[in-house]
Design a protein around this motif. Sequence first.
Motif, PDB file in Angstrom:
ATOM      1  N   UNK A 128       0.842  -1.205   0.000  1.00  0.00           N
ATOM      2  CA  UNK A 128       0.000   0.000   0.000  1.00  0.00           C
ATOM      3  C   UNK A 128       0.878   1.257   0.000  1.00  0.00           C
ATOM      4  N   UNK A 129       1.980   1.219   0.732  1.00  0.00           N
ATOM      5  CA  UNK A 129       2.915   2.361   0.724  1.00  0.00           C
ATOM      6  C   UNK A 129       3.509   2.548  -0.669  1.00  0.00           C
ATOM      7  N   UNK A 130       3.897   1.423  -1.304  1.00  0.00           N
ATOM      8  CA  UNK A 130       4.469   1.503  -2.646  1.00  0.00           C
ATOM      9  C   UNK A 130       3.473   2.082  -3.640  1.00  0.00           C
ATOM     10  N   UNK A 131       2.231   1.675  -3.496  1.00  0.00           N
ATOM     11  CA  UNK A 131       1.161   2.169  -4.375  1.00  0.00           C
ATOM     12  C   UNK A 131       1.034   3.689  -4.226  1.00  0.00           C
ATOM     13  N   UNK A 132       0.939   4.144  -2.985  1.00  0.00           N
ATOM     14  CA  UNK A 132       0.757   5.587  -2.751  1.00  0.00           C
ATOM     15  C   UNK A 132       1.977   6.377  -3.199  1.00  0.00           C
ATOM     16  N   UNK A 133       3.172   5.806  -3.008  1.00  0.00           N
ATOM     17  CA  UNK A 133       4.396   6.507  -3.439  1.00  0.00           C
ATOM     18  C   UNK A 133       4.397   6.674  -4.954  1.00  0.00           C
ATOM     19  N   UNK A 134       3.917   5.653  -5.669  1.00  0.00           N
ATOM     20  CA  UNK A 134       3.877   5.748  -7.138  1.00  0.00           C
ATOM     21  C   UNK A 134       2.851   6.780  -7.597  1.00  0.00           C
ATOM     22  N   UNK A 135       1.694   6.807  -6.934  1.00  0.00           N
ATOM     23  CA  UNK A 135       0.667   7.793  -7.317  1.00  0.00           C
ATOM     24  C   UNK A 135       1.209   9.211  -7.093  1.00  0.00           C
ATOM     25  N   UNK A 136       1.841   9.405  -5.934  1.00  0.00           N
ATOM     26  CA  UNK A 136       2.396  10.735  -5.645  1.00  0.00           C
ATOM     27  C   UNK A 136       3.477  11.101  -6.660  1.00  0.00           C
ATOM     28  N   UNK A 137       4.323  10.140  -7.013  1.00  0.00           N
ATOM     29  CA  UNK A 137       5.410  10.462  -7.947  1.00  0.00           C
ATOM     30  C   UNK A 137       4.854  10.804  -9.331  1.00  0.00           C
ATOM     31  N   UNK A 138       3.773  10.132  -9.749  1.00  0.00           N
ATOM     32  CA  UNK A 138       3.173  10.470 -11.050  1.00  0.00           C
ATOM     33  C   UNK A 138       2.613  11.885 -11.029  1.00  0.00           C
ATOM     34  N   UNK A 139       1.944  12.226  -9.934  1.00  0.00           N
ATOM     35  CA  UNK A 139       1.360  13.567  -9.836  1.00  0.00           C
ATOM     36  C   UNK A 139       2.467  14.624  -9.789  1.00  0.00           C
ATOM     37  N   UNK A 140       3.501  14.354  -9.007  1.00  0.00           N
ATOM     38  CA  UNK A 140       4.596  15.332  -8.894  1.00  0.00           C
ATOM     39  C   UNK A 140       5.325  15.505 -10.217  1.00  0.00           C
ATOM     40  N   UNK A 141       5.508  14.406 -10.956  1.00  0.00           N
ATOM     41  CA  UNK A 141       6.297  14.467 -12.185  1.00  0.00           C
ATOM     42  C   UNK A 141       5.503  15.033 -13.350  1.00  0.00           C
ATOM     43  N   UNK A 142       4.200  14.746 -13.386  1.00  0.00           N
ATOM     44  CA  UNK A 142       3.444  15.035 -14.605  1.00  0.00           C
ATOM     45  C   UNK A 142       2.425  16.159 -14.447  1.00  0.00           C
ATOM     46  N   UNK A 143       1.757  16.244 -13.289  1.00  0.00           N
ATOM     47  CA  UNK A 143       0.613  17.165 -13.176  1.00  0.00           C
ATOM     48  C   UNK A 143       1.043  18.628 -13.275  1.00  0.00           C
ATOM     49  N   UNK A 144       0.237  19.394 -13.968  1.00  0.00           N
ATOM     50  CA  UNK A 144       0.425  20.841 -14.036  1.00  0.00           C
ATOM     51  C   UNK A 144      -0.926  21.497 -13.921  1.00  0.00           C
ATOM     52  N   UNK A 145      -0.993  22.787 -14.211  1.00  0.00           N
ATOM     53  CA  UNK A 145      -2.256  23.518 -14.060  1.00  0.00           C
ATOM     54  C   UNK A 145      -2.931  23.748 -15.405  1.00  0.00           C
ATOM     55  N   UNK A 146      -2.530  22.960 -16.437  1.00  0.00           N
ATOM     56  CA  UNK A 146      -3.150  23.114 -17.762  1.00  0.00           C
ATOM     57  C   UNK A 146      -4.638  22.828 -17.684  1.00  0.00           C
ATOM     58  N   UNK A 147      -5.394  23.583 -18.445  1.00  0.00           N
ATOM     59  CA  UNK A 147      -6.835  23.299 -18.526  1.00  0.00           C
ATOM     60  C   UNK A 147      -7.050  22.243 -19.604  1.00  0.00           C
ATOM     61  N   UNK A 148      -7.923  21.242 -19.337  1.00  0.00           N
ATOM     62  CA  UNK A 148      -8.186  20.267 -20.386  1.00  0.00           C
ATOM     63  C   UNK A 148      -8.860  20.941 -21.581  1.00  0.00           C
TER      64      UNK A 148
END
Length: 456
Positions: A142-162
């Motif tokens: 479960x920790x590994x799962x959450x760490x991966x979700x956080x890393x995807x958001x940190x690496x990829x997410x921005x404030x672009x509008x769809x």
Amino acid sequence: METNIPNRDFTQNACKLCAPLGACLAYKGVKGAIPFLHGSQGCATYIRRYLISHFREPLDIAASNFSEASTIFGGGEALKTGLLNIVRQYSPEMIGVASTCLSETIGEDVPLALRELRISKGITGLPSMPFASTPSYAGTHADGFQAAVLSMVKTIAGADKPESIEQPVVNILPGMLSTADLRHLREISEDFGLKPVILPDYSETLDGGPWAEYQKLPSGGTSVEEIKCMGASVMSVEFGKVSTSGLSAAEYLEKEFHVTARKMERPIGVKATDLFMNELSHASGKPVPEKYEKERARLIDSYVDGHKYVAGKTAAVFGEADMVTAICGFLSEIGITPVIAASGDMSSRFVAAMKEAVSDFDEKDIRIIDSADFRDIEEAVEELSPDILIGSSKGFAMSRKTGVPLLRAGMPIHDRMGGARILQIGYRGTQAFFDSICNTLIENMQEESEIGYTYI
Ligand code: SF4
């Protein structure tokens, strides 16, 4: 309430799976993505075996394939070579990278290797490569799962509008739900007129149809484009309050992009599902659709019909802490006391989350077992004799030995069909769960009865 943090100097059968396994599962929920382990081939093989046996779908996991030399002198070059091989062979949209016990133990600097690869001369067009640090000796799946979700958001997410999306967009960070749960989440959100970005969404990548030919990257999953836009959503709903150390993905999106974070228990039971529906109603500005009002009414009616089977009964629940907490909250709602709540997670938030989820927590005598080994759970089951066990199929041996029936929930479920698509959330999922609990208890009564009632 009694907490029990085992004080043993050995592990016999830990109530957890390996941390990179959770990371691989999260990465499998992204469209065109492939998980990549920085470590030995054996770790990738073990994880593939576990996930394939639970989901019953083919599943590729790449690895940097540590040799003796990598272990002694470092595996940075093996990592870069492996990643380039994957780019060439799979053309993925994302490579989700996770460490293993071995690469963590020798102190590999994976982010440095990834930066070096990006600035290498002549290498262009690399996909997104989020990295999660996942030493198994320091965390659970479960920790590994959450760490991966956080890393995807940190690496990829921005404030672009769809682009070309008019309806409000909500981020849903569901945690480790079943494929049926993920599909139901999408259905509910869309019924409110919302566009959900569910991260991760492995409902198709790990539960699709048959193939005429092998597909290197199965269809389905959250797209990298959708993740890029998560900073522009109206709200993030995140299930679970235990399995995150530091900022969760929803909290990160709130801090960086001011997207309101709503953290709640996964919606199992009337109370928890009402809360989720209210949040979606708030985000969409629309009332709860009549379809769900009717499902809610049917569920409450079944609570009345089935109360005689569950009232006063006791249960032992084990598995990921967020799942255990949500199920214990639901059990309290239907009159079953969860006398044992056990998880391989080690988190001070477990007790706090249990207090929030379980009504009359202080009056109930619940044994909470943190960092649980199945040996600890079995000893507690022998002592407290619950009426039902609820957890993964790893509890089968304990069920057989103690004679307490096991209702399968969570992961892994290796000994039943459909374990990966058990619907448990929302009013509809709660209905199925409630019926399963009643029927498990009824079946056990029949089996224990000398008369063998057919009319109960
Ligand atoms: S060595 Fe560590 S990372 Fe590899 S399979 Fe075992 S627990 Fe998982």
